[in-house]
Design a protein around this motif. Structure first.
Motif, PDB file in Angstrom:
ATOM      1  N   GLU A  46     -27.169  -3.310  27.462  1.00 28.60           N
ATOM      2  CA  GLU A  46     -27.125  -3.014  26.042  1.00 28.60           C
ATOM      3  C   GLU A  46     -27.097  -1.517  25.780  1.00 28.60           C
ATOM      4  N   PHE A  47     -26.474  -1.196  24.673  1.00 26.66           N
ATOM      5  CA  PHE A  47     -26.339   0.196  24.244  1.00 26.66           C
ATOM      6  C   PHE A  47     -27.680   0.735  23.777  1.00 26.66           C
ATOM      7  N   ALA A  48     -27.980   1.993  24.126  1.00 27.06           N
ATOM      8  CA  ALA A  48     -29.190   2.645  23.640  1.00 27.06           C
ATOM      9  C   ALA A  48     -28.845   3.854  22.765  1.00 27.06           C
ATOM     10  N   ALA A  49     -28.003   4.753  23.284  1.00 22.96           N
ATOM     11  CA  ALA A  49     -27.702   5.986  22.556  1.00 22.96           C
ATOM     12  C   ALA A  49     -26.412   6.578  23.083  1.00 22.96           C
ATOM     13  N   ALA A  50     -25.761   7.385  22.250  1.00 20.22           N
ATOM     14  CA  ALA A  50     -24.545   8.068  22.667  1.00 20.22           C
ATOM     15  C   ALA A  50     -24.434   9.395  21.933  1.00 20.22           C
ATOM     16  N   VAL A  51     -23.732  10.324  22.575  1.00 20.20           N
ATOM     17  CA  VAL A  51     -23.459  11.619  21.962  1.00 20.20           C
ATOM     18  C   VAL A  51     -21.981  11.928  22.150  1.00 20.20           C
ATOM     19  N   ALA A  52     -21.325  12.310  21.060  1.00 20.42           N
ATOM     20  CA  ALA A  52     -19.892  12.597  21.106  1.00 20.42           C
ATOM     21  C   ALA A  52     -19.639  13.947  21.759  1.00 20.42           C
ATOM     22  N   TRP A  53     -18.419  14.100  22.256  1.00 19.00           N
ATOM     23  CA  TRP A  53     -18.028  15.436  22.706  1.00 19.00           C
ATOM     24  C   TRP A  53     -17.500  16.199  21.506  1.00 19.00           C
ATOM     25  N   GLY A  54     -17.528  17.520  21.580  1.00 22.07           N
ATOM     26  CA  GLY A  54     -17.055  18.343  20.479  1.00 22.07           C
ATOM     27  C   GLY A  54     -18.086  18.453  19.365  1.00 22.07           C
ATOM     28  N   SER A  55     -18.162  17.440  18.501  1.00 15.05           N
ATOM     29  CA  SER A  55     -19.058  17.495  17.341  1.00 15.05           C
ATOM     30  C   SER A  55     -20.529  17.371  17.735  1.00 15.05           C
ATOM     31  N   GLY A  56     -20.792  16.692  18.844  1.00 10.83           N
ATOM     32  CA  GLY A  56     -22.177  16.459  19.247  1.00 10.83           C
ATOM     33  C   GLY A  56     -22.889  15.410  18.404  1.00 10.83           C
ATOM     34  N   ILE A  57     -22.139  14.675  17.605  1.00 13.04           N
ATOM     35  CA  ILE A  57     -22.736  13.614  16.787  1.00 13.04           C
ATOM     36  C   ILE A  57     -23.395  12.583  17.698  1.00 13.04           C
ATOM     37  N   THR A  58     -24.552  12.087  17.269  1.00 15.36           N
ATOM     38  CA  THR A  58     -25.295  11.105  18.050  1.00 15.36           C
ATOM     39  C   THR A  58     -25.404   9.782  17.296  1.00 15.36           C
ATOM     40  N   TYR A  59     -25.644   8.733  18.055  1.00 13.10           N
ATOM     41  CA  TYR A  59     -25.823   7.400  17.468  1.00 13.10           C
ATOM     42  C   TYR A  59     -26.813   6.639  18.326  1.00 13.10           C
ATOM     43  N   TYR A  60     -27.664   5.839  17.659  1.00 13.25           N
ATOM     44  CA  TYR A  60     -28.723   5.138  18.373  1.00 13.25           C
ATOM     45  C   TYR A  60     -28.747   3.661  18.011  1.00 13.25           C
ATOM     46  N   ALA A  61     -29.152   2.859  18.966  1.00 15.47           N
ATOM     47  CA  ALA A  61     -29.440   1.462  18.668  1.00 15.47           C
ATOM     48  C   ALA A  61     -30.689   1.404  17.797  1.00 15.47           C
ATOM     49  N   ASP A  62     -30.768   0.413  16.938  1.00 14.17           N
ATOM     50  CA  ASP A  62     -31.930   0.280  16.058  1.00 14.17           C
ATOM     51  C   ASP A  62     -33.231   0.187  16.844  1.00 14.17           C
ATOM     52  N   SER A  63     -33.159  -0.414  18.012  1.00 20.48           N
ATOM     53  CA  SER A  63     -34.369  -0.634  18.811  1.00 20.48           C
ATOM     54  C   SER A  63     -34.989   0.652  19.337  1.00 20.48           C
ATOM     55  N   VAL A  64     -34.211   1.724  19.374  1.00 21.21           N
ATOM     56  CA  VAL A  64     -34.736   2.992  19.919  1.00 21.21           C
ATOM     57  C   VAL A  64     -34.732   4.115  18.892  1.00 21.21           C
ATOM     58  N   LYS A  65     -34.136   3.880  17.749  1.00 17.00           N
ATOM     59  CA  LYS A  65     -34.009   4.925  16.731  1.00 17.00           C
ATOM     60  C   LYS A  65     -35.388   5.430  16.318  1.00 17.00           C
ATOM     61  N   GLY A  66     -35.525   6.746  16.263  1.00 16.51           N
ATOM     62  CA  GLY A  66     -36.805   7.345  15.906  1.00 16.51           C
ATOM     63  C   GLY A  66     -37.732   7.577  17.082  1.00 16.51           C
ATOM     64  N   ARG A  67     -37.408   6.973  18.222  1.00 12.71           N
ATOM     65  CA  ARG A  67     -38.239   7.146  19.427  1.00 12.71           C
ATOM     66  C   ARG A  67     -37.485   7.859  20.550  1.00 12.71           C
ATOM     67  N   PHE A  68     -36.187   7.624  20.645  1.00 12.87           N
ATOM     68  CA  PHE A  68     -35.365   8.218  21.698  1.00 12.87           C
ATOM     69  C   PHE A  68     -34.478   9.305  21.106  1.00 12.87           C
ATOM     70  N   THR A  69     -34.208  10.324  21.915  1.00 14.16           N
ATOM     71  CA  THR A  69     -33.288  11.384  21.526  1.00 14.16           C
ATOM     72  C   THR A  69     -32.329  11.656  22.672  1.00 14.16           C
ATOM     73  N   ILE A  70     -31.039  11.628  22.373  1.00 13.25           N
ATOM     74  CA  ILE A  70     -30.027  11.974  23.369  1.00 13.25           C
ATOM     75  C   ILE A  70     -29.526  13.373  23.054  1.00 13.25           C
ATOM     76  N   PHE A  71     -29.374  14.183  24.089  1.00  9.88           N
ATOM     77  CA  PHE A  71     -28.802  15.504  23.887  1.00  9.88           C
ATOM     78  C   PHE A  71     -28.115  15.931  25.175  1.00  9.88           C
ATOM     79  N   ARG A  72     -27.179  16.844  25.008  1.00  5.95           N
ATOM     80  CA  ARG A  72     -26.369  17.256  26.150  1.00  5.95           C
ATOM     81  C   ARG A  72     -26.424  18.768  26.299  1.00  5.95           C
ATOM     82  N   ASP A  73     -26.281  19.208  27.537  1.00  6.65           N
ATOM     83  CA  ASP A  73     -26.186  20.618  27.873  1.00  6.65           C
ATOM     84  C   ASP A  73     -24.878  20.785  28.631  1.00  6.65           C
ATOM     85  N   ASN A  74     -23.852  21.196  27.937  1.00  8.92           N
ATOM     86  CA  ASN A  74     -22.528  21.292  28.565  1.00  8.92           C
ATOM     87  C   ASN A  74     -22.498  22.352  29.663  1.00  8.92           C
ATOM     88  N   ALA A  75     -23.290  23.397  29.517  1.00 11.04           N
ATOM     89  CA  ALA A  75     -23.311  24.440  30.546  1.00 11.04           C
ATOM     90  C   ALA A  75     -23.846  23.900  31.872  1.00 11.04           C
TER      91      ALA A  75
END
Length: 124
Positions: A46-75
């Motif tokens: 099942e899906f938990a979280a995703a982060v787009a390339w470019g914009s960095g927009i994030t999206y979360y499953a309801d089950s983890v929203k508010g508790r999980f954070t996805i972030f990326r470090d391109n460097a």
């Protein structure tokens, strides 16, 4: 080709926190959307979280929203999943995945590359 390696899994008590990492190698990491999925025994992935390339927009499953954070470090070609207030139902193997698609794809079949997974166990 993109190779993904997850790390950071382990045993944690309910209410605790854990940070997962996914290191990527291969083609330009910054041009891939990244997702975190999880799979509990006997359950579908099942899906938990995703982060787009470019914009960095994030999206979360309801089950983890508010508790999980996805972030990326391109460097560092790394995506992270910060998990707080963990619950026993969060117990699963966590997988990171990469796709060149736009936005934040939600379905496993939309991702082209997968890591081997890392086990997270939350004790009550």
């Amino acid at each position: 080709q993109v190779q993904l390696v997850e790390s950071g899994g382990g045993l944690v008590q309910a209410g605790g926190s854990r940070r997962l990492s996914c290191a990527a190698s291969g083609r330009a990491f910054s041009t891939y959307a990244m997702g975190w999925f999880r799979q509990a025994p006997g359950m579908e992935r099942e899906f938990a979280a995703a982060v787009a390339w470019g914009s960095g927009i994030t999206y979360y499953a309801d089950s983890v929203k508010g508790r999980f954070t996805i972030f990326r470090d391109n460097a560092r070609s790394t995506v992270y999943l910060e998990m707080n207030n963990l619950k026993p139902e969060d117990t699963a193997v966590y997988y990171c995945a990469a796709t060149p698609r736009l936005g934040t794809p939600l379905r496993p079949r939309e991702y082209d590359y997968w890591g081997q997974g890392t086990q997270v166990t939350v004790s009550s």
